[in-house]
Design an enzyme around this catalytic site. Structure first.
Site, PDB file in Angstrom:
ATOM      1  N   ILE A 138    -121.092 -13.647 -17.693  1.00 43.05           N
ATOM      2  CA  ILE A 138    -120.098 -12.506 -18.269  1.00 43.05           C
ATOM      3  C   ILE A 138    -118.756 -13.524 -18.938  1.00 43.05           C
ATOM      4  CG2 ILE A 138    -118.710 -12.471 -16.083  1.00 43.05           C
ATOM      5  CD1 ILE A 138    -117.639  -9.750 -17.036  1.00 43.05           C
ATOM      6  N   SER A 139    -118.886 -13.394 -20.321  1.00 41.14           N
ATOM      7  CA  SER A 139    -117.914 -14.166 -21.234  1.00 41.14           C
ATOM      8  C   SER A 139    -116.343 -14.086 -20.616  1.00 41.14           C
ATOM      9  CB  SER A 139    -117.768 -13.808 -22.520  1.00 41.14           C
ATOM     10  OG  SER A 139    -119.303 -13.963 -23.056  1.00 41.14           O
TER      11      SER A 139
END
Length: 224
Positions: A72-73
């Site tokens: 997940i960024s």
């Protein structure tokens, strides 16, 4: 973790995003992200979109592993990509690379309709569940190769891609409306740039490099 602890961490995340946006002001041409984007970042509980053992780190400004060799960024990058799209309330947006659904949940706060495509079955199914729990009823998700977009719902006002092809995928360019914007990381694995692409009225694309990034590579037919 207690709700008030998570709330404090979320407020700290917003302060870090704001500071990073200010530091990048010369690149993005303004000193702060749009208030609607910041409200969406405040509203969506990021800890509900990471594996449970990583919840204490959900609001740190770092990418986190979500399994399946995916991440997940970091929150700042999510906010930056969302802000660059300049999403209007009646926009139709396509996201390529759903992961566990966090970016889709942010988009859902801003757009009329979000179409999201995930190539791996299991995170895609988890994302559906997580988005449903958040009441994101304007998100439609399918398991498919996102390189090809989602032609039956095209054209889209905005396109966001959360994995990096070497070059901009032609199907996604084709499915973007004239006047529309695409935010996409692109380039070879060690030389990726976050790119803002815009389609002019005559169908020609303009691109602007925003900053160097590291994303997982876009899987599917288009990858070399």
């Amino acid at each position: 973790m207690r709700a008030e602890d998570l709330e404090a961490l979320r407020e700290h995340m917003l302060a870090v995003i704001a500071a990073n946006a200010f530091a990048l002001r010369d690149t993005i041409g303004k000193t702060a992200f749009d208030e609607r984007v910041m409200m969406a970042m405040r509203k969506v509980p990021r800890h509900d979109f990471v594996p449970i053992e990583l919840q204490p780190y959900a609001y740190a400004n770092i990418p986190l592993p979500i399994g399946f060799e995916k991440t997940i960024s970091q929150p700042f990058i999510v906010a930056l990509m969302t802000d660059l799209l300049d999403i209007k309330a009646d926009d139709s947006v396509i996201e390529i690379g759903t992961g566990l659904g966090y970016q889709a949940a942010i988009l859902a706060q801003l757009a009329r309709k979000v179409y999201s495509v995930e190539i791996i079955e299991e995170p895609g199914q988890q994302a559906k569940q997580r988005l449903r729990q958040q009441g994101c009823s304007n998100v439609e998700l399918k398991i498919a190769d996102g390189y090809h977009g989602w032609s039956e719902h095209a054209p889209f006002d905005k396109v966001i891609v959360t994995a990096a092809p070497d070059l901009l995928p032609p199907p996604l360019i084709h499915q973007l409306k004239a006047g529309g914007k695409m935010v996409i990381p692109a380039g070879l694995p060690n030389a990726q740039q976050l790119i803002l692409a815009e389609k002019l009225a005559n169908g020609r694309m303009t691109t602007k490099e925003i900053l160097p990034v590291r994303f997982s590579q876009l899987e599917g037919t288009g990858s070399g």
